[in-house]
Design a protein around this motif. Structure first.
Motif, PDB file in Angstrom:
ATOM      1  N   GLY A   1      49.281  48.795  34.296  1.00 48.47           N
ATOM      2  CA  GLY A   1      47.968  49.342  33.965  1.00 48.47           C
ATOM      3  C   GLY A   1      47.185  48.470  32.997  1.00 48.47           C
TER       4      GLY A   1
ATOM      5  N   ILE B   1      43.564  46.152  36.335  1.00 56.13           N
ATOM      6  CA  ILE B   1      43.383  47.011  37.512  1.00 56.13           C
ATOM      7  C   ILE B   1      42.531  46.284  38.554  1.00 56.13           C
ATOM      8  CG2 ILE B   1      43.616  49.259  36.378  1.00 56.13           C
ATOM      9  CD1 ILE B   1      40.546  49.339  36.251  1.00 56.13           C
ATOM     10  N   TYR B   2      42.618  46.785  39.782  1.00 50.96           N
ATOM     11  CA  TYR B   2      41.743  46.280  40.828  1.00 50.96           C
ATOM     12  C   TYR B   2      40.438  47.070  40.765  1.00 50.96           C
ATOM     13  CZ  TYR B   2      45.922  44.203  42.940  1.00 50.96           C
ATOM     14  OH  TYR B   2      47.056  43.482  43.180  1.00 50.96           O
ATOM     15  N   THR B   3      39.329  46.375  40.897  1.00 51.36           N
ATOM     16  CA  THR B   3      38.041  47.056  40.996  1.00 51.36           C
ATOM     17  C   THR B   3      37.344  46.596  42.256  1.00 51.36           C
ATOM     18  OG1 THR B   3      36.922  45.316  39.749  1.00 51.36           O
ATOM     19  CG2 THR B   3      37.788  47.183  38.493  1.00 51.36           C
ATOM     20  N   TYR B   4      36.344  47.329  42.648  1.00 54.30           N
ATOM     21  CA  TYR B   4      35.627  46.978  43.874  1.00 54.30           C
ATOM     22  C   TYR B   4      34.124  47.009  43.647  1.00 54.30           C
ATOM     23  CZ  TYR B   4      33.995  46.908  48.627  1.00 54.30           C
ATOM     24  OH  TYR B   4      33.346  46.548  49.784  1.00 54.30           O
ATOM     25  N   PHE B   5      33.489  45.866  43.834  1.00 54.42           N
ATOM     26  CA  PHE B   5      32.022  45.816  43.883  1.00 54.42           C
ATOM     27  C   PHE B   5      31.646  44.842  44.979  1.00 54.42           C
ATOM     28  CE2 PHE B   5      32.383  47.475  39.532  1.00 54.42           C
ATOM     29  CZ  PHE B   5      31.449  48.492  39.588  1.00 54.42           C
ATOM     30  N   GLY B   6      31.635  45.293  46.197  1.00 57.46           N
ATOM     31  CA  GLY B   6      31.354  44.411  47.323  1.00 57.46           C
ATOM     32  C   GLY B   6      32.537  43.533  47.692  1.00 57.46           C
ATOM     33  N   GLY B   7      33.521  43.492  46.881  1.00 54.16           N
ATOM     34  CA  GLY B   7      34.767  42.751  47.100  1.00 54.16           C
ATOM     35  C   GLY B   7      35.721  43.228  46.019  1.00 54.16           C
ATOM     36  N   SER B   8      36.985  42.880  46.145  1.00 54.79           N
ATOM     37  CA  SER B   8      37.967  43.381  45.177  1.00 54.79           C
ATOM     38  C   SER B   8      38.218  42.344  44.091  1.00 54.79           C
ATOM     39  CB  SER B   8      39.274  43.707  45.898  1.00 54.79           C
ATOM     40  OG  SER B   8      39.043  44.721  46.837  1.00 54.79           O
ATOM     41  N   TYR B   9      38.245  42.814  42.866  1.00 52.79           N
ATOM     42  CA  TYR B   9      38.432  41.934  41.711  1.00 52.79           C
ATOM     43  C   TYR B   9      39.528  42.485  40.819  1.00 52.79           C
ATOM     44  CZ  TYR B   9      33.912  40.276  43.269  1.00 52.79           C
ATOM     45  OH  TYR B   9      32.898  39.764  44.042  1.00 52.79           O
TER      46      TYR B   9
ATOM     47  N   LYS C   1      51.353  35.273  41.029  1.00 56.65           N
ATOM     48  CA  LYS C   1      51.201  36.496  41.824  1.00 56.65           C
ATOM     49  C   LYS C   1      52.120  37.598  41.277  1.00 56.65           C
ATOM     50  CE  LYS C   1      51.104  37.839  46.697  1.00 56.65           C
ATOM     51  NZ  LYS C   1      51.364  37.412  48.061  1.00 56.65           N
TER      52      LYS C   1
ATOM     53  N   GLY D   1      31.735  51.974  45.177  1.00 54.96           N
ATOM     54  CA  GLY D   1      32.723  51.104  44.539  1.00 54.96           C
ATOM     55  C   GLY D   1      32.962  51.463  43.085  1.00 54.96           C
ATOM     56  N   GLY D   2      33.439  50.483  42.318  1.00 53.92           N
ATOM     57  CA  GLY D   2      33.673  50.706  40.897  1.00 53.92           C
ATOM     58  C   GLY D   2      35.138  50.750  40.555  1.00 53.92           C
ATOM     59  N   ILE D   3      35.396  51.363  39.426  1.00 54.85           N
ATOM     60  CA  ILE D   3      36.758  51.377  38.916  1.00 54.85           C
ATOM     61  C   ILE D   3      37.380  52.715  39.267  1.00 54.85           C
ATOM     62  CG2 ILE D   3      38.172  51.190  36.837  1.00 54.85           C
ATOM     63  CD1 ILE D   3      35.818  49.557  35.638  1.00 54.85           C
TER      64      ILE D   3
ATOM     65  N   GLY E   1      45.239  48.592  44.967  1.00 48.78           N
ATOM     66  CA  GLY E   1      43.867  48.097  44.877  1.00 48.78           C
ATOM     67  C   GLY E   1      43.030  48.586  46.032  1.00 48.78           C
TER      68      GLY E   1
ATOM     69  N   ARG F   1      47.314  53.998  40.538  1.00 51.81           N
ATOM     70  CA  ARG F   1      48.037  52.974  39.803  1.00 51.81           C
ATOM     71  C   ARG F   1      48.830  52.052  40.745  1.00 51.81           C
ATOM     72  NH1 ARG F   1      50.453  52.664  34.639  1.00 51.81           N
ATOM     73  NH2 ARG F   1      48.569  53.676  33.913  1.00 51.81           N
TER      74      ARG F   1
ATOM     75  N   ASN G   1      33.736  33.974  48.503  1.00 47.51           N
ATOM     76  CA  ASN G   1      33.739  35.414  48.302  1.00 47.51           C
ATOM     77  C   ASN G   1      32.970  36.109  49.435  1.00 47.51           C
ATOM     78  OD1 ASN G   1      34.221  37.813  47.039  1.00 47.51           O
ATOM     79  ND2 ASN G   1      32.519  37.636  45.614  1.00 47.51           N
ATOM     80  N   ARG G   2      33.577  37.111  50.014  1.00 47.60           N
ATOM     81  CA  ARG G   2      33.000  37.913  51.110  1.00 47.60           C
ATOM     82  C   ARG G   2      32.788  37.098  52.391  1.00 47.60           C
ATOM     83  NH1 ARG G   2      30.637  42.831  49.645  1.00 47.60           N
ATOM     84  NH2 ARG G   2      28.787  42.600  50.906  1.00 47.60           N
TER      85      ARG G   2
ATOM     86  N   SER H   1      39.047  43.893  49.549  1.00 50.41           N
ATOM     87  CA  SER H   1      39.375  42.554  50.058  1.00 50.41           C
ATOM     88  C   SER H   1      40.863  42.457  50.361  1.00 50.41           C
ATOM     89  CB  SER H   1      38.975  41.505  49.026  1.00 50.41           C
ATOM     90  OG  SER H   1      37.615  41.638  48.721  1.00 50.41           O
TER      91      SER H   1
ATOM     92  N   ILE I   1      49.306  44.670  36.761  1.00 51.39           N
ATOM     93  CA  ILE I   1      48.629  45.762  37.475  1.00 51.39           C
ATOM     94  C   ILE I   1      49.489  47.028  37.408  1.00 51.39           C
ATOM     95  CG2 ILE I   1      47.925  46.596  39.764  1.00 51.39           C
ATOM     96  CD1 ILE I   1      45.957  44.496  39.016  1.00 51.39           C
TER      97      ILE I   1
ATOM     98  N   LYS J   1      38.747  37.184  41.315  1.00 57.67           N
ATOM     99  CA  LYS J   1      39.590  37.717  42.392  1.00 57.67           C
ATOM    100  C   LYS J   1      41.010  37.208  42.145  1.00 57.67           C
ATOM    101  CE  LYS J   1      37.699  38.433  46.499  1.00 57.67           C
ATOM    102  NZ  LYS J   1      36.652  39.330  46.894  1.00 57.67           N
ATOM    103  N   GLN J   2      41.982  37.851  42.806  1.00 54.36           N
ATOM    104  CA  GLN J   2      43.372  37.426  42.587  1.00 54.36           C
ATOM    105  C   GLN J   2      43.546  35.946  42.933  1.00 54.36           C
ATOM    106  OE1 GLN J   2      46.644  40.034  43.373  1.00 54.36           O
ATOM    107  NE2 GLN J   2      47.750  38.469  44.511  1.00 54.36           N
TER     108      GLN J   2
ATOM    109  N   ARG K   1      47.346  45.400  47.706  1.00 54.70           N
ATOM    110  CA  ARG K   1      46.934  44.583  46.554  1.00 54.70           C
ATOM    111  C   ARG K   1      45.937  43.541  47.032  1.00 54.70           C
ATOM    112  NH1 ARG K   1      50.719  45.197  42.347  1.00 54.70           N
ATOM    113  NH2 ARG K   1      52.340  46.660  42.941  1.00 54.70           N
ATOM    114  N   PRO K   2      44.663  43.827  46.908  1.00 53.55           N
ATOM    115  CA  PRO K   2      43.633  42.948  47.494  1.00 53.55           C
ATOM    116  C   PRO K   2      43.714  41.533  46.935  1.00 53.55           C
ATOM    117  CG  PRO K   2      42.671  45.007  46.770  1.00 53.55           C
ATOM    118  CD  PRO K   2      44.067  44.984  46.236  1.00 53.55           C
TER     119      PRO K   2
ATOM    120  N   ARG L   1      51.068  41.138  39.455  1.00 59.78           N
ATOM    121  CA  ARG L   1      51.613  42.407  39.954  1.00 59.78           C
ATOM    122  C   ARG L   1      52.143  43.255  38.800  1.00 59.78           C
ATOM    123  NH1 ARG L   1      54.759  43.305  45.314  1.00 59.78           N
ATOM    124  NH2 ARG L   1      55.330  45.467  45.074  1.00 59.78           N
TER     125      ARG L   1
END
Lengths: 74, 402
Positions: A53, A56-64, A43, B56-58, B65, B62, B347-348, B156, A50, A24-25, B194-195, A47
């Protein structure tokens, strides 16, 4: 560490952990804080990575933060 | 377009007396292949009692987040129209006010770039546009941006701040909910797009303790309009209510949680120092009772829906904050909270859960807030504040006994 070096170090951290650990960030900021890098600089570097490119931010139950598509060749 | 799938189970859902989402999806399916396949997959989901969506996913725009929630079908071969079916959240205007022209613009845009299905409004407050493909996300965000809209929050991140209609349409509003929401949205753009948090963070603002947006139950940070002056009483109008059949003793006095109202059959009296500002009496006797300035807000923290430790309501952390632009005190306090949460949150883990794990005392110290009687969890029953040894030497209660 100047900004370009920091960006490279952040990118390498994410690249080397791909498939093993998701960052995570806040995790990235804490990681570089231990090396004496101020949070605001990390930070700002994230930025730029990101926006470019590279990451990137991804999401799987939380943002990474993960590798961007353009570097993965997708 | 002819009917693509038989939907006997979904058809059942159209038989009730209320408008049905199935009917609306069928209308969209008549002209949009994505909506048609959505109908087919939904019928199969109901038949098999299995959801076929991956979450979710990618996927995103641009630099952002949040704002796009990835949805991929597990049955892409069978239902190609919903192989991608991403949800787009669009930051709603404060108070949810639109011109009809704006709504037409959004709907035309979504007919062109998406399934034509929307959810006005999602529980998070945003306009929710359901179902589009990955390639459409960038052009969609660009067009929205050029027309004064922005994506909302997801993941997040700080979620899109929301509010009640406030002073625009409500006589009770004691703060400018619309301005506060707009200001916070502009101030925290980074945190919105920006999460960077352990998990989601919601801010909801309401103009008075009636809390039409249920901010006390739905927001990590609730901002609720309140007053500090005495409640003004128009005794003639109270008597009018009584004459018209309102049982003042039963409906007003007995319901008062502060037990601070008395009624002798002719005059109503309120002991304002014991008032808990629930506003029950004021709304039941509209026009007869009125809150008086100074107006401000009570700030609460920690509500969330069931997840790790079950549902929680917010706690009071600031009994009264004067909220005037640029709301610097509030913004500084929010940033302090986030710093602490980012440092220690797992986390979470929502901020309310972290407060329970590490203690309200630490949280208040981090925020630079003094404990006050209003923080008592259940008034007149169960205090949750525990004094330290050094506090006891200072005898802090003596201040409240003066």
């Amino acid at each position: 560490m100047d900004k370009e070096e920091l960006k490279k170090a952040i990118y390498q951290l994410i690249e080397q952990s791909a498939g093993k650990k998701k960052y995570k960030q806040a995790d990235v900021i804490k990681h570089f804080r231990q090396q004496g890098i101020p949070d605001a600089e990390t930070k700002a570097a994230i930025r730029e990575l990101i926006d470019a490119g590279d990451l990137i931010y991804t999401y799987f139950g939380g943002s990474y933060i993960e590798l961007g598509e353009k570097r993965k060749g997708a | 377009m002819t009917k693509k799938y038989d939907t006997p189970l979904l058809d059942e859902l159209e038989k009730g007396p209320f408008p049905s989402f199935v009917t609306e999806i069928k209308k969209a399916a008549a002209k949009n292949p994505m909506a048609a396949d959505e109908l087919g997959q939904l019928e199969k989901s109901m038949r098999d009692k299995v959801t076929y969506w991956k979450h979710g996913g990618i996927v995103g725009v641009r630099g952002y987040g949040g704002g796009v929630i990835g949805r991929y079908s597990q049955l892409a071969d069978e239902f190609p129209g919903v192989a991608h079916f991403h949800t787009v959240r669009v930051n709603q205007p404060a108070g949810l006010f639109y011109t009809s022209e704006t709504i037409r613009f959004i709907c035309d845009l979504w007919d062109k770039y998406g399934s034509g299905l929307t959810n006005f409004h999602g529980s998070t407050g945003d306009m929710v546009l359901l179902g589009t493909v990955t390639d459409n996300l960038e052009p969609l965000a660009t067009i929205l941006s050029l027309n004064g809209f922005d994506l909302g929050g997801s993941g997040s991140a700080m979620r899109t701040p929301s509010c009640c209609v406030g002073p625009a349409r409500c006589e009770w509003s004691m703060i400018d909910t619309l301005d506060i929401t707009y200001d916070l949205t502009q101030e925290f753009q980074d945190e919105l797009h920006r999460p960077q948090f352990p998990y989601k963070f919601k801010i909801k603002t309401v103009g008075c303790p009636v809390d039409c947006n249920a901010s006390i139950a739905r927001a990590d940070l609730s901002i609720i309009g309140t007053w500090k002056g005495p409640i003004e009483i128009d005794q003639d109008r109270v008597r009018d209510y009584a004459k018209k059949g309102v049982n003042i003793q039963e409906e007003i006095v007995n319901f008062c949680p502060g037990k601070c109202i008395t009624w002798d059959g002719n005059n109503l009296a309120i002991n304002n120092s014991d008032c808990l500002h629930c506003m029950h009496c004021i709304t039941k006797l509209a026009g007869a009772l009125k809150p008086t300035p100074p107006f401000g807000a009570v700030i609460l923290i920690g509500a969330k829906a069931p997840f790790v430790i079950g549902a929680t309501l917010s706690w009071v952390i600031v009994p009264f904050m004067e909220l005037k632009p640029p709301y610097q005190e509030l913004k500084d306090m929010i940033r302090n909270m986030w710093d602490w949460w980012n440092e220690y949150g797992k986390n979470r883990e929502r901020i309310g859960e972290l407060i329970i794990r590490r203690g309200m005392r630490e949280f208040l110290e981090v925020c630079g807030l003094e404990p006050t009687p209003e923080m008592v969890k259940e008034p007149r029953n169960d205090p949750f504040w525990f004094w330290k040894e050094e506090d006891l030497e200072k005898k802090p209660w003596e201040e409240f006994l003066k």
